[in-house]
Design an enzyme around this catalytic site. Structure first.
Site, PDB file in Angstrom:
ATOM      1  N   LYS A 194     -30.575 -15.529  -2.413  1.00 20.09           N
ATOM      2  CA  LYS A 194     -29.406 -16.340  -2.065  1.00 20.09           C
ATOM      3  C   LYS A 194     -29.378 -17.617  -2.897  1.00 20.09           C
ATOM      4  O   LYS A 194     -30.412 -18.265  -3.079  1.00 20.09           O
ATOM      5  CB  LYS A 194     -29.465 -16.667  -0.575  1.00 20.09           C
ATOM      6  CG  LYS A 194     -28.250 -17.398  -0.010  1.00 20.09           C
ATOM      7  CD  LYS A 194     -28.433 -17.583   1.492  1.00 20.09           C
ATOM      8  CE  LYS A 194     -27.243 -18.258   2.147  1.00 20.09           C
ATOM      9  NZ  LYS A 194     -27.423 -18.366   3.620  1.00 20.09           N
TER      10      LYS A 194
ATOM     11  N   SER B  76     -23.935 -16.838   6.436  1.00 16.95           N
ATOM     12  CA  SER B  76     -23.625 -17.272   5.086  1.00 16.95           C
ATOM     13  C   SER B  76     -24.358 -16.482   3.999  1.00 16.95           C
ATOM     14  O   SER B  76     -24.107 -16.689   2.809  1.00 16.95           O
ATOM     15  CB  SER B  76     -23.963 -18.759   4.945  1.00 16.95           C
ATOM     16  OG  SER B  76     -25.346 -18.987   5.186  1.00 16.95           O
TER      17      SER B  76
ATOM     18  N   SER C 264     -27.206 -16.390  10.036  1.00 18.12           N
ATOM     19  CA  SER C 264     -26.696 -16.089   8.692  1.00 18.12           C
ATOM     20  C   SER C 264     -27.449 -15.027   7.908  1.00 18.12           C
ATOM     21  O   SER C 264     -27.045 -14.679   6.805  1.00 18.12           O
ATOM     22  CB  SER C 264     -26.635 -17.378   7.859  1.00 18.12           C
ATOM     23  OG  SER C 264     -25.541 -18.151   8.273  1.00 18.12           O
TER      24      SER C 264
END
Length: 469
Positions: free
Chosen positions: A77, A147, A171
């Protein structure tokens, strides 16, 4: 090849049946073809990835593999410092930020021989559960979640064998659920968050997303130095799970029915279920919406005082809310959090793990901005974090995993919650449940190749902003 498990390709690498360069080239080809449509990756590291793959092949040829991840292509990420990528955290003012060194979690992966393909999209600042730039590869008309939406999409689309995400209110688990894959939020503090752009430091977790429980464990044992030293749950024998029915009573009918089907299958295989009690989600959301915004505001006001007023509405509104929280409100929220942690700990003294749905709703449609739960309208963000954010506040380890098949082939997911510092035992329990459920999702066949899914602008109302994940 792209949809094999890490377990499978690691064995093939060890036997000399495939090379890391071949695996990496196959994923690069898929990324080149599909990423312009799916937008899972925000920056690609093909040159360094192929260099890492060649080095891995040399070690395998000499019988000197560093770990089960040596030569395995994965993604990270972009909230996490990864050289030489641009790690913007989805924020415009960080568009050209290139970290000088890897975050410890990335260094650990590279030291274990993992091949880093690139960094994956997150929604701006990781404030929401909608990674709107990313198309769900299994259902283009539905959100991919957030996210860590880019990480989930890369795994579900066969563009990485696993990915690293972060989880502050759900997330990792929410995008895993939206994408019918597996995601693990470990016990808070077990994975070093240095070099990770924080949202709320006391709630931030780092963990893996993958396509099986075994693959989650293979990644977790690398990034958590204490994982293999934990006790491991036996693979057979009595298994008692706690079910907090009142906690998820407002789930939509299809979720309740799917979850009931999952419980029936477990009971048929000898799993014992007992009723346990958790804090009501509305109570949790009340103190979550104090603790998270307050910490987010402290960070962004200090580090980006000129930039945060230009953030997207949901991020800007969360910071404004956090800045207005009084010391008394914060103290009350922290006291409520402690009580919730104690209640969850008490529930776990009675059972090996808790079991509950990951979300009260299927992956929402991209056009669906509010969700009806028990005749009450909630924002999409508030609905998606409703069953997940408790365990960021309490710090317990949680795995989200596919459990029942839907009519279109996608899965509904469950969460399994374990005791603190019992991550390895929890994943062993999850592996046993995975075997019982035998869902056997064929991700290659589930791919949705529609290219005309409507992209959203990311606009949100100020009212949504205070529902920050």
């Amino acid at each position: 090849m792209n949809f094999e498990t890490i377990e499978t390709v690691s064995a093939q690498l060890k036997a000399g049946e495939v090379t890391s360069q071949a695996l990496t080239a196959a994923l690069m080809q898929s990324i080149t073809a599909r990423n312009p449509l799916i937008c899972a990756y925000s920056d690609l590291l093909f040159d360094t990835a192929m260099h890492e793959a060649r080095a891995a092949d040399a070690r395998h040829a000499e019988g000197q593999a560093k770990s089960a991840l040596d030569g395995i292509p994965i993604a990270v990420k972009d909230l996490i410092d990864t050289t030489p990528a641009r790690c913007s955290a989805g924020l415009a003012h960080l568009a050209n930020y290139i970290p000088a060194i890897d975050a410890p979690v990335v260094k650990t992966l590279r030291d274990a021989g993992a091949v880093i393909l690139g960094v994956t999209e997150t929604d701006p600042g990781a404030f929401s559960t909608d990674t709107l730039r990313v198309t769900n590869p299994l259902a283009a008309d539905r959100i991919v979640g957030g996210s860590s939406g880019g990480s989930a999409a890369a795994v579900a689309a066969g563009m990485a064998f696993a990915a690293i995400g972060t989880d502050t209110g759900g997330s990792i688990r929410i995008p895993a659920s939206c994408s019918s894959i597996y995601g693990f939020k470990p016990t808070w503090g077990t994975v070093d968050t240095t070099g990770v752009r924080p949202l709320a430091q006391s709630l931030d977790h780092i963990g893996p997303l993958a396509r099986s429980i075994a693959d989650l464990a293979l990644v977790q044992q690398i990034i958590d130095p204490g994982f293999m030293g934990q006790s491991n749950a036996p693979q057979n024998g009595p298994l008692t799970l706690g079910v907090p029915h009142a906690y998820f009573a407002d789930a939509q009918t299809e979720i309740r029915n799917g979850f009931a089907e999952t419980l029936d299958r477990l009971v048929d295989q000898g799993v014992d279920l007992i009723e346990v009690t958790l804090p009501y989600p509305d109570t949790v959301l009340n103190f979550h919406m104090v603790n998270l915004p307050q910490q987010a505001a402290t960070y962004h006001l200090k580090h980006f005082p000129r930039d945060w007023p230009n953030y997207p509405p949901i991020a800007r509104g969360t910071i404004e809310t956090g800045h207005s929280i009084s010391a008394t409100q914060l103290a009350t929220a922290q006291k409520q959090c402690k009580a919730a942690r104690d209640q969850a700990d008490q529930a776990l003294t009675q059972v090996r793990a808790l079991i509950l749905p990951t979300m009260p709703v299927d992956a929402p449609k991209r056009s669906e901005h509010s969700i009806t739960l028990a005749q009450q309208e909630r924002s999409r963000l508030a609905a998606t974090i409703r069953y997940t954010c408790l365990f960021n506040q309490t710090g317990h380890p949680v795995v989200s995993m596919p459990a029942t098949r839907q009519a279109d082939g996608r899965a509904q997911s469950i969460q399994l919650v374990g005791a603190h510092a019992q991550d390895r035992a929890l994943l062993a329990i999850a592996k046993r449940i995975e075997t019982i459920l035998a869902l056997d999702l064929n991700y290659a066949d589930l791919q949705d190749f529609r290219t005309n899914a409507p992209k959203e602008t990311g606009k949100a109302t100020h009212g949504d902003a205070v529902d920050a994940r």
